[in-house]
Design a protein around this motif. Structure first.
Motif, PDB file in Angstrom:
ATOM      1  N   LEU A 121       6.599   9.295   1.495  1.00  0.00           N
ATOM      2  CA  LEU A 121       5.319   8.980   0.867  1.00  0.00           C
ATOM      3  C   LEU A 121       4.427  10.214   0.820  1.00  0.00           C
ATOM      4  O   LEU A 121       4.450  11.044   1.711  1.00  0.00           O
ATOM      5  CB  LEU A 121       4.595   7.874   1.646  1.00  0.00           C
ATOM      6  CG  LEU A 121       5.296   6.535   1.731  1.00  0.00           C
ATOM      7  CD1 LEU A 121       4.480   5.583   2.588  1.00  0.00           C
ATOM      8  CD2 LEU A 121       5.513   5.951   0.352  1.00  0.00           C
ATOM      9  N   ASN A 131       0.396  10.913   0.398  1.00  0.00           N
ATOM     10  CA  ASN A 131      -0.932  10.290   0.349  1.00  0.00           C
ATOM     11  C   ASN A 131      -0.849   8.774   0.251  1.00  0.00           C
ATOM     12  O   ASN A 131      -1.633   8.138  -0.451  1.00  0.00           O
ATOM     13  CB  ASN A 131      -1.753  10.852  -0.815  1.00  0.00           C
ATOM     14  CG  ASN A 131      -2.047  12.318  -0.640  1.00  0.00           C
ATOM     15  OD1 ASN A 131      -2.249  12.777   0.471  1.00  0.00           O
ATOM     16  ND2 ASN A 131      -2.041  13.061  -1.724  1.00  0.00           N
ATOM     17  N   GLY A 132       0.133   8.180   0.906  1.00  0.00           N
ATOM     18  CA  GLY A 132       0.256   6.734   0.925  1.00  0.00           C
ATOM     19  C   GLY A 132       0.965   6.149  -0.283  1.00  0.00           C
ATOM     20  O   GLY A 132       1.138   4.946  -0.378  1.00  0.00           O
ATOM     21  N   LEU A 133       1.372   6.983  -1.201  1.00  0.00           N
ATOM     22  CA  LEU A 133       2.070   6.511  -2.400  1.00  0.00           C
ATOM     23  C   LEU A 133       3.466   7.105  -2.441  1.00  0.00           C
ATOM     24  O   LEU A 133       3.718   8.181  -1.900  1.00  0.00           O
ATOM     25  CB  LEU A 133       1.296   6.929  -3.668  1.00  0.00           C
ATOM     26  CG  LEU A 133      -0.153   6.442  -3.745  1.00  0.00           C
ATOM     27  CD1 LEU A 133      -0.842   7.075  -4.930  1.00  0.00           C
ATOM     28  CD2 LEU A 133      -0.200   4.930  -3.847  1.00  0.00           C
ATOM     29  N   ALA A 134       4.360   6.413  -3.119  1.00  0.00           N
ATOM     30  CA  ALA A 134       5.723   6.913  -3.238  1.00  0.00           C
ATOM     31  C   ALA A 134       5.704   8.224  -4.015  1.00  0.00           C
ATOM     32  O   ALA A 134       5.064   8.341  -5.059  1.00  0.00           O
ATOM     33  CB  ALA A 134       6.604   5.894  -3.952  1.00  0.00           C
ATOM     34  N   ALA A 135       6.372   9.209  -3.460  1.00  0.00           N
ATOM     35  CA  ALA A 135       6.436  10.504  -4.132  1.00  0.00           C
ATOM     36  C   ALA A 135       7.322  10.381  -5.360  1.00  0.00           C
ATOM     37  O   ALA A 135       8.440   9.885  -5.283  1.00  0.00           O
ATOM     38  CB  ALA A 135       6.984  11.555  -3.178  1.00  0.00           C
ATOM     39  N   THR A 136       6.809  10.793  -6.472  1.00  0.00           N
ATOM     40  CA  THR A 136       7.587  10.745  -7.709  1.00  0.00           C
ATOM     41  C   THR A 136       7.825  12.164  -8.188  1.00  0.00           C
ATOM     42  O   THR A 136       6.945  13.024  -8.070  1.00  0.00           O
ATOM     43  CB  THR A 136       6.864   9.948  -8.814  1.00  0.00           C
ATOM     44  OG1 THR A 136       5.586  10.538  -9.028  1.00  0.00           O
ATOM     45  CG2 THR A 136       6.688   8.500  -8.432  1.00  0.00           C
ATOM     46  N   ARG A 160       8.235   6.462   5.602  1.00  0.00           N
ATOM     47  CA  ARG A 160       6.909   7.087   5.585  1.00  0.00           C
ATOM     48  C   ARG A 160       7.001   8.552   5.156  1.00  0.00           C
ATOM     49  O   ARG A 160       6.105   9.069   4.493  1.00  0.00           O
ATOM     50  CB  ARG A 160       6.267   6.987   6.960  1.00  0.00           C
ATOM     51  CG  ARG A 160       4.837   7.499   6.969  1.00  0.00           C
ATOM     52  CD  ARG A 160       4.186   7.383   8.324  1.00  0.00           C
ATOM     53  NE  ARG A 160       4.114   5.992   8.733  1.00  0.00           N
ATOM     54  CZ  ARG A 160       3.917   5.599   9.972  1.00  0.00           C
ATOM     55  NH1 ARG A 160       3.781   6.487  10.929  1.00  0.00           N
ATOM     56  NH2 ARG A 160       3.861   4.325  10.280  1.00  0.00           N
TER      57      ARG A 160
END
Length: 91
Positions: free
Chosen positions: A65, A67-72, A62
């Motif tokens: 992440l 905002n609920g998305l995988a950090a890229t 967690r």
């Protein structure tokens, strides 16, 4: 999910969120919220350690992440070198 082995040798995984309680007498018994129970080979402490490790893995995932998305990572920028063109003056 945590992996457990029943006394009869059956291997399977259990979602720790579905464990209502754990009994520790002569055997370790997992009681699930749906009323089923399993007598497992692991000790009470081993089951608790597995649950803690599972929770830690969830928290670590967690943390990665945004905002609920995988950090890229940001896309690399292509940097072009600055080129100077020398001109000569003609008479």
């Amino acid at each position: 999910m945590i992996a457990v082995t029943c006394r009869n040798g059956e291997h399977f995984s259990v979602d720790p969120d579905h464990i209502e309680r754990i009994e520790h007498r002569a055997d370790t018994v997992l009681h699930l919220v749906d009323g089923t129970h399993y007598v497992v080979e692991a000790t009470f402490d081993d089951v608790l350690r597995s649950i803690v490790d599972d929770r830690a893995g969830v928290l670590a995932a967690r943390a990665g992440l945004a905002n609920g998305l995988a950090a890229t990572p940001p896309a690399p920028r292509l940097v072009r070198p600055h080129v100077t063109i020398a001109t000569t003056a003609q008479d």
